[in-house]
Design a protein around this motif. Structure first.
Motif, mmCIF file in Angstrom:
data_model
loop_
_atom_site.group_PDB
_atom_site.id
_atom_site.type_symbol
_atom_site.label_atom_id
_atom_site.label_comp_id
_atom_site.label_asym_id
_atom_site.label_seq_id
_atom_site.Cartn_x
_atom_site.Cartn_y
_atom_site.Cartn_z
ATOM 1 N N PRO A 187 -16.753 -53.273 -69.338
ATOM 2 C CA PRO A 187 -16.029 -51.994 -69.314
ATOM 3 C C PRO A 187 -14.524 -52.195 -69.279
ATOM 4 N N TRP A 188 -14.105 -53.442 -69.128
ATOM 5 C CA TRP A 188 -12.670 -53.712 -68.969
ATOM 6 C C TRP A 188 -11.956 -53.919 -70.285
ATOM 7 N N LYS A 189 -12.711 -53.916 -71.396
ATOM 8 C CA LYS A 189 -12.074 -54.094 -72.697
ATOM 9 C C LYS A 189 -11.615 -52.740 -73.197
ATOM 10 N N PRO A 190 -10.332 -52.590 -73.537
ATOM 11 C CA PRO A 190 -9.902 -51.290 -74.048
ATOM 12 C C PRO A 190 -10.670 -50.938 -75.315
#
Lengths: 291, 311
Positions: free
Chosen positions: B307-310
């Motif tokens: 979820p941390w990847k833009p």
């Protein structure tokens, strides 16, 4: 303030670059007392980061001796705040700040408590569950500072942590750092190229020369604490210390630049426009020198 | 002055600039306001539902063309049976068992020709995939994290990776027999290298500073795996899993070519042997559906795990 926390004795560091030996640090010696805030100021490339990385255990030295007193085995000896973006992109603010504690297998309840406290202290309560890509540069550096403090080390090593920030953010973070540090009794070694920053933060400023990196002078900063930017700026003492440091450093920077083939239009490191225009601004950048 | 606005700068180019007399107040207004439905006025754009319809249009068009061409004899119906007939065969295979006996609805899922093929291939793919992906992941992380491991294993990986896995099939069958094991092994081999190479690249691409932070903050060897290398390499690990999945689908058909009575691959070869191309097309549809579902499943999993990847 009486115990010696860090003793550095004749530390030399050499690299091999393209089959020739480059000396980054040469016979560097200093002592830092327990609870002291020391700033190391020097022109870029003078080996200050190398010294800090040696202290952090990320680099080895070629010769010399370093002693760091580890008084509480339950605490880590040192934690570093890095210059570049060093916050883990795959962890939320909360988990980034708790990283050191997690690695030390601290009880989860305690991790939650400590993390929550520091999230609040650096003003990121609303962003506790945000990922770094959702944060600004200043916020990321706050996380980085909070991560080091939350790890509760005896010594904090800070490598130009605010260098990449804009002026407003820098001032805010300097004051935050002072506020958190003043209640903590931690020993800090802080690297910067800004005289201003060094004077605002430090008990003692050490000036480094470059090629090879050596210590040139030490200046005690006997300005009263607690400090804030607004109480410091107007003080006569602040200005006197600034000029004292700049005069030592100017000669150094000039020498370094001369060896690179650059010359001053005003003819050298005497008094003149160069000295006046640099007051109150960050030094060591080429833009400040060749005008 | 609002001369930086690319839309407005048009107004201010050329001789027109001079026409602005001194003292004129220049007011910039939005020339393309966005309306409530999220459309930008004045630009060709459809709503999200219309976009989805547009995506379905081209396959439907092709099917319609195919049907007409096949029915009218423009193309040979023996090689390109009309889609309606393929659908009919599909339905027959879904509702009958291998002896051609119609099945009650509840037994279709397990006993029909089509579902049997599907389950058999699916279990081979899944077992083989995990047998390959897990060691690929662990060895990939180790090779990325530790230079000695990398130096030790890289030559072997570089030398064995380019060998086409299909070329290894006969050897695998000699070693592991004609049963399930040889199918698992060949799929595992294909997946293994894809996952390994991408995982290693994922770790090597990590900024060195993250390893410095971990070291300075007292990360143990396990922490380096679980808290730094694994999550940090996750985006590329997923690339490896996707490529491995593609490889598995490719290899299943070949692996079921010999000595398999059931499975999508076996169906392709059997329909070739008895010249029943309609069943072959049904098998193609199954493979395509599996590929689509795997890709969508992995993408959904990635959104959940990374979820941390833009976006």
């Amino acid at each position: 303030m009486t115990h010696d926390k860090i003793t550095i004795k004749d530390v030399t560091k050499q690299f091999i670059v393209k089959h020739s030996i480059v000396t980054a640090l040469k016979d560097v010696s200093m002592t830092v007392h327990e609870g002291e805030f020391v700033c190391i100021v020097g022109p870029s490339g003078c080996g200050k980061t190398t010294l800090l990385r040696i202290l952090a255990g990320l680099e080895t030295m070629t010769s010399g001796r370093i002693e760091m007193v580890h008084s509480d085995r339950n605490k880590p000896l040192n934690s570093m705040v890095f210059q570049d973006q060093s916050v883990f992109p795959w962890l939320t603010v909360r988990h980034n700040i708790g990283f050191g504690l997690k690695c030390r297998n601290v009880d989860q309840k305690e991790i939650d408590e400590v993390t929550a406290r520091y999230i609040k202290m650096v003003g990121l309560a609303k962003f506790a569950d945000a990922y770094p890509y959702q944060l600004s540069g200043g916020m990321k550096q706050r996380v980085s500072v909070a991560r080091a403090f939350a790890n509760d080390p005896e010594i904090l090593l800070m490598d130009e942590p605010f260098a990449a920030l804009d002026e407003q953010n820098k001032i805010m973070l300097q004051e935050e750092l002072l506020r958190i540090w003043e209640g903590s009794n931690k020993t800090v070694v802080f690297i910067t190229h800004s005289i201003d920053e060094a004077l605002i933060l430090a008990d003692r400023v050490i000036i480094m020369t470059s090629h090879p990196g050596t210590f040139k002078a030490t200046v005690d900063v006997d300005l009263p604490r607690p400090r804030t930017i607004s109480t410091l700026r107007g003080k006569e003492k602040f200005n006197t210390l600034f000029m004292e440091l700049w005069n030592i450093l100017r000669e150094e920077v000039w020498k370094a630049k001369q060896s690179e083939g650059l010359t001053y239009e005003e003819g050298g490191p005497g008094t003149g426009p160069a000295g006046e225009t640099c007051e109150g601004s960050v030094i060591c950048d080429e833009s400040d020198l060749v005008m | 002055m609002a001369t930086e606005d690319p839309l407005r700068s048009k107004v201010l180019t050329g001789s027109q600039v001079g026409e602005l007399s001194a003292g004129t107040t220049f007011v910039a207004t939005a020339e393309r306001p966005i309306d409530a439905s999220g459309k930008v006025k004045g630009r060709f754009s459809l709503g999200p539902r219309a976009n989805r319809v547009l995506g379905l249009l081209s396959p439907l068009l092709i099917v319609a063309l195919w049907e007409t061409a096949s029915q009218t004899g423009v193309v040979d119906a023996r090689f390109f049976p009309p889609p309606t007939e393929i659908a009919e065969t599909f339905w027959h295979m879904l509702t009958h068992d291998a002896q051609g006996t119609p099945l009650p609805f509840l037994n279709m899922l397990t006993e029909s020709v089509l579902m049997k093929d599907l389950w058999v291939s699916l279990s081979r793919i899944i077992v083989g995939f995990f047998l390959g992906a897990v060691p690929g992941l662990i060895i990939g992380l180790s090779m990325g994290l530790f230079r000695p491991v990398r130096l030790l294993l890289r030559p072997i990986v570089s030398a064995t990776y380019p060998i086409p896995k299909l070329a290894l099939l006969p050897l695998v069958m000699v070693l592991f027999g004609l049963g399930e094991t040889s199918k698992y092994v060949i799929i595992a081999l294909g997946t293994f290298f894809m996952v390994l190479i991408n995982t290693m690249a994922g770790v090597l691409n990590l900024e060195k500073i993250y390893l410095d932070v971990a070291k300075n903050f007292g990360a143990s060897r396990t922490d380096f795996y679980t808290r730094v290398a694994f999550p940090g390499a996750m985006p590329l690990i997923f690339t490896g899993l996707e490529l491995g999945m593609g490889m598995a689908l490719l290899l299943i058909v070949a692996a079921e070519m010999n000595g398999a009575a059931e499975g999508i691959g076996a169906r392709v070869w059997m329909s070739y042997a008895i010249y029943n191309l309609r069943e072959m097309y049904v098998a193609f549809i199954l493979i395509a559906a599996l590929g689509y579902l795997f890709a969508e499943g992995l993408a959904a999993l990635e959104r959940k795990v990374v979820p941390w990847k833009p976006q």
